[in-house]
Design a protein around this motif. Sequence first.
Motif, PDB file in Angstrom:
ATOM      1  N   GLY A  98       0.825  -1.215   0.000  1.00 34.46           N
ATOM      2  CA  GLY A  98       0.000   0.000   0.000  1.00 34.46           C
ATOM      3  C   GLY A  98       0.849   1.251   0.000  1.00 34.46           C
ATOM      4  O   GLY A  98       0.347   2.352  -0.210  1.00 34.46           O
ATOM      5  N   VAL A  99       2.151   1.095   0.242  1.00 39.92           N
ATOM      6  CA  VAL A  99       3.045   2.249   0.311  1.00 39.92           C
ATOM      7  C   VAL A  99       3.820   2.405  -1.001  1.00 39.92           C
ATOM      8  O   VAL A  99       3.888   3.478  -1.586  1.00 39.92           O
ATOM      9  CB  VAL A  99       4.030   2.100   1.499  1.00 39.92           C
ATOM     10  CG1 VAL A  99       5.005   3.275   1.549  1.00 39.92           C
ATOM     11  CG2 VAL A  99       3.268   1.956   2.811  1.00 39.92           C
ATOM     12  N   THR A 100       4.402   1.292  -1.455  1.00 42.79           N
ATOM     13  CA  THR A 100       5.301   1.367  -2.613  1.00 42.79           C
ATOM     14  C   THR A 100       4.599   0.951  -3.908  1.00 42.79           C
ATOM     15  O   THR A 100       3.554   0.315  -3.890  1.00 42.79           O
ATOM     16  CB  THR A 100       6.503   0.423  -2.401  1.00 42.79           C
ATOM     17  OG1 THR A 100       6.001  -0.890  -2.136  1.00 42.79           O
ATOM     18  CG2 THR A 100       7.369   0.876  -1.247  1.00 42.79           C
ATOM     19  N   ASP A 101       5.265   1.284  -5.020  1.00 44.28           N
ATOM     20  CA  ASP A 101       4.858   0.759  -6.331  1.00 44.28           C
ATOM     21  C   ASP A 101       5.400  -0.678  -6.360  1.00 44.28           C
ATOM     22  O   ASP A 101       6.619  -0.893  -6.359  1.00 44.28           O
ATOM     23  CB  ASP A 101       5.495   1.629  -7.421  1.00 44.28           C
ATOM     24  CG  ASP A 101       5.306   1.056  -8.817  1.00 44.28           C
ATOM     25  OD1 ASP A 101       4.805  -0.074  -8.941  1.00 44.28           O
ATOM     26  OD2 ASP A 101       5.688   1.750  -9.780  1.00 44.28           O
ATOM     27  N   PRO A 102       4.512  -1.699  -6.386  1.00 37.39           N
ATOM     28  CA  PRO A 102       4.949  -3.080  -6.178  1.00 37.39           C
ATOM     29  C   PRO A 102       6.075  -3.570  -7.082  1.00 37.39           C
ATOM     30  O   PRO A 102       6.891  -4.389  -6.664  1.00 37.39           O
ATOM     31  CB  PRO A 102       3.673  -3.894  -6.438  1.00 37.39           C
ATOM     32  CG  PRO A 102       2.547  -2.947  -6.223  1.00 37.39           C
ATOM     33  CD  PRO A 102       3.057  -1.591  -6.582  1.00 37.39           C
ATOM     34  N   LEU A 103       6.133  -3.087  -8.316  1.00 40.08           N
ATOM     35  CA  LEU A 103       7.133  -3.626  -9.239  1.00 40.08           C
ATOM     36  C   LEU A 103       8.361  -2.719  -9.391  1.00 40.08           C
ATOM     37  O   LEU A 103       9.281  -3.038 -10.131  1.00 40.08           O
ATOM     38  CB  LEU A 103       6.492  -3.876 -10.612  1.00 40.08           C
ATOM     39  CG  LEU A 103       5.513  -5.058 -10.632  1.00 40.08           C
ATOM     40  CD1 LEU A 103       4.711  -5.070 -11.921  1.00 40.08           C
ATOM     41  CD2 LEU A 103       6.249  -6.377 -10.441  1.00 40.08           C
ATOM     42  N   ASN A 104       8.376  -1.626  -8.663  1.00 40.97           N
ATOM     43  CA  ASN A 104       9.477  -0.673  -8.783  1.00 40.97           C
ATOM     44  C   ASN A 104      10.637  -1.113  -7.878  1.00 40.97           C
ATOM     45  O   ASN A 104      10.556  -1.030  -6.655  1.00 40.97           O
ATOM     46  CB  ASN A 104       8.961   0.713  -8.393  1.00 40.97           C
ATOM     47  CG  ASN A 104       9.991   1.792  -8.629  1.00 40.97           C
ATOM     48  OD1 ASN A 104      11.185   1.588  -8.409  1.00 40.97           O
ATOM     49  ND2 ASN A 104       9.529   2.942  -9.086  1.00 40.97           N
ATOM     50  N   LEU A 105      11.722  -1.568  -8.516  1.00 36.43           N
ATOM     51  CA  LEU A 105      12.859  -2.099  -7.749  1.00 36.43           C
ATOM     52  C   LEU A 105      13.516  -1.035  -6.873  1.00 36.43           C
ATOM     53  O   LEU A 105      13.942  -1.311  -5.751  1.00 36.43           O
ATOM     54  CB  LEU A 105      13.900  -2.699  -8.699  1.00 36.43           C
ATOM     55  CG  LEU A 105      13.619  -4.138  -9.170  1.00 36.43           C
ATOM     56  CD1 LEU A 105      14.504  -4.491 -10.353  1.00 36.43           C
ATOM     57  CD2 LEU A 105      13.845  -5.126  -8.021  1.00 36.43           C
ATOM     58  N   ALA A 106      13.575   0.201  -7.381  1.00 31.65           N
ATOM     59  CA  ALA A 106      14.208   1.278  -6.604  1.00 31.65           C
ATOM     60  C   ALA A 106      13.378   1.573  -5.352  1.00 31.65           C
ATOM     61  O   ALA A 106      13.908   1.781  -4.260  1.00 31.65           O
ATOM     62  CB  ALA A 106      14.337   2.526  -7.470  1.00 31.65           C
ATOM     63  N   ASP A 107      12.053   1.535  -5.524  1.00 31.35           N
ATOM     64  CA  ASP A 107      11.136   1.761  -4.415  1.00 31.35           C
ATOM     65  C   ASP A 107      11.331   0.670  -3.351  1.00 31.35           C
ATOM     66  O   ASP A 107      11.345   0.943  -2.154  1.00 31.35           O
ATOM     67  CB  ASP A 107       9.691   1.662  -4.961  1.00 31.35           C
ATOM     68  CG  ASP A 107       8.793   2.765  -4.452  1.00 31.35           C
ATOM     69  OD1 ASP A 107       9.316   3.677  -3.775  1.00 31.35           O
ATOM     70  OD2 ASP A 107       7.577   2.728  -4.730  1.00 31.35           O
ATOM     71  N   TYR A 108      11.466  -0.564  -3.825  1.00 31.71           N
ATOM     72  CA  TYR A 108      11.650  -1.694  -2.901  1.00 31.71           C
ATOM     73  C   TYR A 108      12.943  -1.517  -2.087  1.00 31.71           C
ATOM     74  O   TYR A 108      12.931  -1.615  -0.863  1.00 31.71           O
ATOM     75  CB  TYR A 108      11.694  -3.012  -3.693  1.00 31.71           C
ATOM     76  CG  TYR A 108      11.742  -4.240  -2.810  1.00 31.71           C
ATOM     77  CD1 TYR A 108      10.653  -4.584  -2.008  1.00 31.71           C
ATOM     78  CD2 TYR A 108      12.868  -5.064  -2.759  1.00 31.71           C
ATOM     79  CE1 TYR A 108      10.677  -5.711  -1.193  1.00 31.71           C
ATOM     80  CE2 TYR A 108      12.906  -6.189  -1.947  1.00 31.71           C
ATOM     81  CZ  TYR A 108      11.807  -6.510  -1.168  1.00 31.71           C
ATOM     82  OH  TYR A 108      11.851  -7.608  -0.342  1.00 31.71           O
ATOM     83  N   ALA A 109      14.025  -1.209  -2.796  1.00 30.26           N
ATOM     84  CA  ALA A 109      15.316  -1.050  -2.117  1.00 30.26           C
ATOM     85  C   ALA A 109      15.280   0.139  -1.150  1.00 30.26           C
ATOM     86  O   ALA A 109      15.833   0.070  -0.050  1.00 30.26           O
ATOM     87  CB  ALA A 109      16.420  -0.871  -3.149  1.00 30.26           C
ATOM     88  N   ALA A 110      14.584   1.217  -1.544  1.00 28.85           N
ATOM     89  CA  ALA A 110      14.543   2.412  -0.701  1.00 28.85           C
ATOM     90  C   ALA A 110      13.700   2.209   0.552  1.00 28.85           C
ATOM     91  O   ALA A 110      13.778   2.987   1.506  1.00 28.85           O
ATOM     92  CB  ALA A 110      13.983   3.585  -1.510  1.00 28.85           C
ATOM     93  N   ASN A 111      12.890   1.161   0.561  1.00 30.07           N
ATOM     94  CA  ASN A 111      12.022   0.902   1.713  1.00 30.07           C
ATOM     95  C   ASN A 111      12.420  -0.380   2.448  1.00 30.07           C
ATOM     96  O   ASN A 111      11.563  -1.131   2.920  1.00 30.07           O
ATOM     97  CB  ASN A 111      10.559   0.848   1.261  1.00 30.07           C
ATOM     98  CG  ASN A 111      10.014   2.226   0.955  1.00 30.07           C
ATOM     99  OD1 ASN A 111       9.566   2.954   1.833  1.00 30.07           O
ATOM    100  ND2 ASN A 111      10.089   2.626  -0.309  1.00 30.07           N
ATOM    101  N   GLY A 112      13.693  -0.629   2.520  1.00 31.00           N
ATOM    102  CA  GLY A 112      14.196  -1.760   3.325  1.00 31.00           C
ATOM    103  C   GLY A 112      14.318  -3.063   2.571  1.00 31.00           C
ATOM    104  O   GLY A 112      14.705  -4.085   3.155  1.00 31.00           O
ATOM    105  N   GLY A 113      14.004  -3.062   1.271  1.00 30.52           N
ATOM    106  CA  GLY A 113      14.103  -4.292   0.488  1.00 30.52           C
ATOM    107  C   GLY A 113      15.540  -4.779   0.344  1.00 30.52           C
ATOM    108  O   GLY A 113      16.473  -3.980   0.356  1.00 30.52           O
TER     109      GLY A 113
END
Length: 513
Positions: free
Chosen positions: A97-112
Amino acid sequence: TRVFVSKDMASVALGADGLARAFADAGCEVVRTGSRGLFSIEPLVEVETDGARIAYGPVGPGDVAAVLDGSHPARIGAIEAHPFFASQQRFTFARCGVTDPLNLADYAANGGWKGLEAAFSLSPQEVVDAVKASGLRGRGGAGFPTGIKWQTVLDTDADEKFIVCNADEGDSGTFADRMLMEGDPYCLIEGMAIAGHAVGATHGYIYIRSEYPFAIEAMREAIARSAGKVAPFTLEVRVGAGAYVCGEETALLDSIEGRRGQVRAKPPLPAIEGLWGKPTVINNVLSLAAVPFILAEGAQAYADVGFGRSRGTMPIQIAGNVKNGGLYEVGFGVTLGELVDEIGGGTASGRPVRAVQVGGPLGAYFPPSMFHLPFDYEAFAQAGGLIGHAGITVFDDSVDMAHMARFAMEFCAVESCGKCTPCRIGSTRGVELIDRIVAKAPRESGALEAMPQIRNTKGAARTHDEEIDLLRDLCDTMKYGSLCALGGFTPYPVLSALDHFREDFGGASALPE
Ligand code: NAI
Ligand code: SF4
């Protein structure tokens, strides 16, 4: 202006696509996310304002102007401060609900990927030890310690091992696996890659039910985009064909192998002889998706939360006749009453709650007098039920519990794989038996005459009480004589309906004999 609108299947069903289009037409940059998980406020839009997000919901395409000028009455403000979210502990669903699910940069920026990086710096045994120390138990329903399962696979020598994710989420009233796959697919991929490193497996399968087209698409795309990140571990999606029993782990393995999904006798355990006879970790989506947090934040951070032997958090799915349906992730120990009355807000119909089924179609029904029960594997087992995959379905006082008991038997008869007699035959006899019990209850029903008379051992027509005893006996046979949980757990809804709502089956005084 940047706005966020969910593209989760449930949000889309409620009109999220039209809302997203309307904001795009108004010149906004629209980011499609997963769902926040509270369906009564969807379609939901969050507007980026001074670096923060201000939520409005439910809103429709006609509300765009009022949302953008801040005057719309459905203003929620910061979603994290909303009571439904403020009391949650989102370990697994932190990004959903926070990130764009398929955006790798978003994932990494949020603790991924933090968990995977931590795992790569550890030996396989150290990773298994961390999962053991976290206390994580199988979230598919059985609650078996995940670390011990992984240890068995690690300890079994083989030229090839597999990681299989069970995403055949067939329980009625459950949707957490789907929400996670659609809303944060890299989290599952990361968990599976960690499992691969821990046990020495280089290939994984995600078995998703065909009813989840959005999740299938999201996982396939996420696998393609993250291939470099998890290499040498590789992954593929396999799609089920709609059989409930294929959620049973050995039937699922048969299905992946290209055969008809039928339950295998255990032993051998899949951990020793699983997919194509090789040692296989087979875990539910939520078990695997809990692992990145455990590795990133430390086993202790996970184990610190919980109740008794149920450690960590559980993504609980609140459904049925309830005001605030949705996904609520919290540490074990929350009571059933808190979930239904406070968090769920009672029934959507406004009538009193009569029954709550916990754990899908094979779970027990509980009356409000048992709302003190803490959400905990052991407490529910002791009370004659199960947590299962943590779906809770609420019913108001218009529910007919004899009908629900019949439904459980009918469901089992339809979905039975046919391998063993108590389930294949017992479920059909169970439907007939409940029909006779109900027909015998009110004298004036007339339905009884249309049924074959069944004699008892003394040659007399069976009484209402005898039919009920027979139903209990049948449940006993199914519980102890079935090969898997489908036949073995069908007695839970039937017996709990009988024990807690006996009046719906007709009293002894209403005997036709
Ligand atoms: P189970 O108790 O037989 O096994 C649990 C898991 O532990 C299995 O993966 C098994 O292979 C593994 N295991 C047991 N001993 C082991 C050992 N020594 N080493 C390694 N692994 C070991 O339970 P089962 O039949 O797999 O699952 C039943 C549950 O499934 C029920 O509790 C029910 O709630 C749930 N369920 C979930 C559904 C869903 O949609 N998520 C649908 C239907 C049922
Ligand atoms: Fe098949 Fe039912 Fe037996 Fe399970 S209990 S193996 S579904 S016949």
